[in-house]
Design a protein around this motif. Structure first.
Motif, PDB file in Angstrom:
ATOM      1  N   UNK A  17       0.564  -0.937   0.096  1.00  0.00           N
ATOM      2  CA  UNK A  17      -0.295  -0.137   0.342  1.00  0.00           C
ATOM      3  C   UNK A  17       1.123   1.137   0.053  1.00  0.00           C
ATOM      4  N   UNK A  18       2.141   0.867   1.041  1.00  0.00           N
ATOM      5  CA  UNK A  18       3.005   2.386   0.746  1.00  0.00           C
ATOM      6  C   UNK A  18       3.511   2.330  -0.466  1.00  0.00           C
ATOM      7  N   UNK A  19       3.726   1.123  -1.181  1.00  0.00           N
ATOM      8  CA  UNK A  19       5.290   1.698  -2.305  1.00  0.00           C
ATOM      9  C   UNK A  19       4.283   2.164  -3.662  1.00  0.00           C
ATOM     10  N   UNK A  20       2.241   2.082  -3.446  1.00  0.00           N
ATOM     11  CA  UNK A  20       2.066   2.584  -4.205  1.00  0.00           C
ATOM     12  C   UNK A  20       1.285   3.740  -4.542  1.00  0.00           C
ATOM     13  N   UNK A  21       1.863   4.633  -3.545  1.00  0.00           N
ATOM     14  CA  UNK A  21       1.650   6.471  -3.885  1.00  0.00           C
ATOM     15  C   UNK A  21       3.296   6.628  -3.561  1.00  0.00           C
ATOM     16  N   UNK A  22       3.865   6.736  -4.977  1.00  0.00           N
ATOM     17  CA  UNK A  22       5.124   6.854  -6.065  1.00  0.00           C
ATOM     18  C   UNK A  22       5.146   8.313  -5.130  1.00  0.00           C
ATOM     19  N   UNK A  23       5.171   9.290  -5.313  1.00  0.00           N
ATOM     20  CA  UNK A  23       4.983  10.470  -5.592  1.00  0.00           C
ATOM     21  C   UNK A  23       4.843  10.944  -3.671  1.00  0.00           C
ATOM     22  N   UNK A  76      13.549   4.912   8.803  1.00  0.00           N
ATOM     23  CA  UNK A  76      13.887   4.236   8.422  1.00  0.00           C
ATOM     24  C   UNK A  76      12.724   3.837   7.769  1.00  0.00           C
ATOM     25  N   UNK A  77      11.362   4.876   7.185  1.00  0.00           N
ATOM     26  CA  UNK A  77       9.937   4.168   7.536  1.00  0.00           C
ATOM     27  C   UNK A  77      10.440   3.725   5.285  1.00  0.00           C
ATOM     28  N   UNK A  78      11.353   4.971   5.039  1.00  0.00           N
ATOM     29  CA  UNK A  78      11.845   4.757   3.475  1.00  0.00           C
ATOM     30  C   UNK A  78      12.712   3.241   2.462  1.00  0.00           C
ATOM     31  N   UNK A  79      13.239   3.267   3.776  1.00  0.00           N
ATOM     32  CA  UNK A  79      13.587   1.943   3.792  1.00  0.00           C
ATOM     33  C   UNK A  79      13.170   0.201   3.628  1.00  0.00           C
ATOM     34  N   UNK A  80      11.605   0.363   4.491  1.00  0.00           N
ATOM     35  CA  UNK A  80      11.197  -1.109   5.379  1.00  0.00           C
ATOM     36  C   UNK A  80      10.343  -1.003   3.557  1.00  0.00           C
ATOM     37  N   UNK A  81      10.131   0.910   2.704  1.00  0.00           N
ATOM     38  CA  UNK A  81       9.398   0.650   1.484  1.00  0.00           C
ATOM     39  C   UNK A  81      10.236  -0.100   0.444  1.00  0.00           C
ATOM     40  N   UNK A  82      11.618   0.427   0.455  1.00  0.00           N
ATOM     41  CA  UNK A  82      12.066   0.722  -0.739  1.00  0.00           C
ATOM     42  C   UNK A  82      13.505   0.104   0.037  1.00  0.00           C
ATOM     43  N   UNK A 135      -3.259  12.266   3.539  1.00  0.00           N
ATOM     44  CA  UNK A 135      -2.157  11.666   2.272  1.00  0.00           C
ATOM     45  C   UNK A 135      -2.427  10.130   3.147  1.00  0.00           C
ATOM     46  N   UNK A 136      -1.713   9.544   3.717  1.00  0.00           N
ATOM     47  CA  UNK A 136      -1.074   8.591   4.482  1.00  0.00           C
ATOM     48  C   UNK A 136      -2.504   7.572   4.521  1.00  0.00           C
ATOM     49  N   UNK A 137      -2.640   6.157   3.151  1.00  0.00           N
ATOM     50  CA  UNK A 137      -3.606   5.493   3.833  1.00  0.00           C
ATOM     51  C   UNK A 137      -3.239   3.932   4.793  1.00  0.00           C
ATOM     52  N   UNK A 138      -1.912   4.322   5.008  1.00  0.00           N
ATOM     53  CA  UNK A 138      -1.205   3.267   5.420  1.00  0.00           C
ATOM     54  C   UNK A 138      -0.791   3.690   6.804  1.00  0.00           C
ATOM     55  N   UNK A 139      -1.500   2.836   8.025  1.00  0.00           N
ATOM     56  CA  UNK A 139      -1.993   3.025   9.994  1.00  0.00           C
ATOM     57  C   UNK A 139      -0.031   3.494  10.277  1.00  0.00           C
ATOM     58  N   UNK A 140       0.924   2.829   9.926  1.00  0.00           N
ATOM     59  CA  UNK A 140       2.660   3.330  10.446  1.00  0.00           C
ATOM     60  C   UNK A 140       2.334   4.761   9.796  1.00  0.00           C
ATOM     61  N   UNK A 141       2.576   5.099   8.416  1.00  0.00           N
ATOM     62  CA  UNK A 141       2.836   6.553   8.233  1.00  0.00           C
ATOM     63  C   UNK A 141       1.921   7.005   8.770  1.00  0.00           C
ATOM     64  N   UNK A 146       1.729  12.012  12.448  1.00  0.00           N
ATOM     65  CA  UNK A 146       0.649  12.901  13.913  1.00  0.00           C
ATOM     66  C   UNK A 146       1.869  13.104  14.737  1.00  0.00           C
ATOM     67  N   UNK A 147       3.336  12.131  14.980  1.00  0.00           N
ATOM     68  CA  UNK A 147       3.644  12.413  15.913  1.00  0.00           C
ATOM     69  C   UNK A 147       5.035  13.704  15.528  1.00  0.00           C
ATOM     70  N   UNK A 148       4.935  13.369  14.508  1.00  0.00           N
ATOM     71  CA  UNK A 148       6.510  14.305  13.977  1.00  0.00           C
ATOM     72  C   UNK A 148       5.403  15.931  13.968  1.00  0.00           C
ATOM     73  N   UNK A 149       3.990  16.342  13.335  1.00  0.00           N
ATOM     74  CA  UNK A 149       3.050  17.056  13.946  1.00  0.00           C
ATOM     75  C   UNK A 149       3.312  17.720  14.963  1.00  0.00           C
ATOM     76  N   UNK A 150       2.763  17.018  15.754  1.00  0.00           N
ATOM     77  CA  UNK A 150       2.706  17.583  17.197  1.00  0.00           C
ATOM     78  C   UNK A 150       3.819  18.153  17.430  1.00  0.00           C
ATOM     79  N   UNK A 151       4.992  17.252  17.573  1.00  0.00           N
ATOM     80  CA  UNK A 151       6.597  18.215  17.559  1.00  0.00           C
ATOM     81  C   UNK A 151       6.643  19.612  17.208  1.00  0.00           C
ATOM     82  N   UNK A 152       6.592  19.169  15.913  1.00  0.00           N
ATOM     83  CA  UNK A 152       6.567  20.863  14.472  1.00  0.00           C
ATOM     84  C   UNK A 152       5.889  21.720  15.283  1.00  0.00           C
ATOM     85  N   UNK A 153       4.695  21.942  16.068  1.00  0.00           N
ATOM     86  CA  UNK A 153       3.730  22.369  16.880  1.00  0.00           C
ATOM     87  C   UNK A 153       4.031  22.846  17.902  1.00  0.00           C
ATOM     88  N   UNK A 154       4.518  22.048  18.750  1.00  0.00           N
ATOM     89  CA  UNK A 154       5.680  22.167  19.696  1.00  0.00           C
ATOM     90  C   UNK A 154       5.999  23.669  19.674  1.00  0.00           C
TER      91      UNK A 154
END
Length: 271
Positions: A17-23, A76-82, A135-141, A146-154
């Motif tokens: 599912x993750x690899x299907x969204x190349x962009x 790590x995410x990129x490495x798992x998908x690619x 945009x993500x339809x893959x749960x781990x992403x 969500x966690x990075x977004x919270x950091x950036x708001x902080x």
């Protein structure tokens, strides 16, 4: 830190599912490069704010550490998908070029103005990761975003409080703050993402190296994907907050969102 990359179960990634969204993967990989090089920029800021011991300690011990963790999570995410993507070699090429752009000359002339610029950048990055989560339809992403977004708001909140503190002595009027906001928002399509995307595309599509039209089309597709899901209200509220406007004026600006949001639709994670 409010979370740790070691606690994310990357084995749960739905790779197909993750690899299907190349962009989206191109965007994530480029973001992982910029985040992984953020220590260069933090050192520049620490030098700029020399003498403000508490703020410099936060930049060094919290902001830099969290930005680098974002890079590790995305890598790590990129490495798992690619798994065949040579992230380290591509990042090395990116870093050699990117490091030449991280200089004190890029900063604003005063500390309060630079903190306004920081608010613009954190608006961009928080908007980016909110967009990635949508945009993500893959749960781990989705979890990582969500966690990075919270950091950036902080981070935005810390920079904003520092701006208010410094502006007690600099006394920038709204016009000066507006000019700093506008200048940085127009410059937000800086070299950072362009450099990152160029190196990602070269590694992902080695047969298209030297084809600037191909690169431009892929970057445009990624930018359009971001713009279609950009959280406009959140972005504008964060962008105009340093102006300290009356509520009625804020509502008017929220209705006229184009000036603040369009530059954020492209090159969102400049530092």
């Amino acid at each position: 830190m409010r979370w740790r990359v070691e606690n994310i179960d990357f084995s749960r990634i739905d790779v197909q599912r993750a690899a299907a969204n190349e962009d989206l993967m191109l965007l994530l990989c480029a973001a992982s490069f910029v985040e992984s090089g953020s220590d260069l920029y933090s050192h520049t800021l620490i030098d700029f704010f020399d003498g403000d011991d508490d703020f410099c300690a936060w930049l060094r011990d919290d902001w830099e550490a969290e930005e680098l963790q974002h890079g590790r999570a995305l890598k790590a995410y990129v490495g798992a998908v690619w798994p065949d993507f040579d992230w380290d070699a591509s990042f090395a090429g990116f870093f050699a070029e990117y490091s030449r752009t991280c200089s004190r000359e890029q900063l604003e002339k005063t500390r309060a103005r630079e903190l306004v610029a920081r608010c613009v950048i954190e608006t961009g990055t928080s908007s980016l990761y909110r967009t990635i989560g949508q945009c993500a339809d893959e749960p781990v992403l989705a979890q990582i975003a969500e966690r990075i977004h919270a950091d950036e708001v902080h981070h935005y909140k810390i920079f904003y409080q520092a701006f208010k503190r410094y502006n007690q002595s600099e006394r920038l009027g709204r016009y000066a703050v507006f000019r700093a906001l506008l200048r940085r928002s127009l410059e937000i399509r800086n070299e950072d993402e362009e450099i990152a995307m160029r190196h990602v595309l070269a590694a992902r599509y080695p047969g298209r190296v030297g084809d600037p039209q191909f690169s431009a089309r892929r970057i445009e597709r990624v930018s359009r994907m971001v713009m279609d899901s950009l959280p406009i209200d959140m972005s504008v509220k964060m962008m105009i907050k340093p102006l300290d406007l009356p509520a009625r004026v804020q509502r008017g600006l929220l209705a006229a969102t184009g000036w603040a949001v369009r530059p954020l639709s492209r090159f969102l994670f400049s530092r």
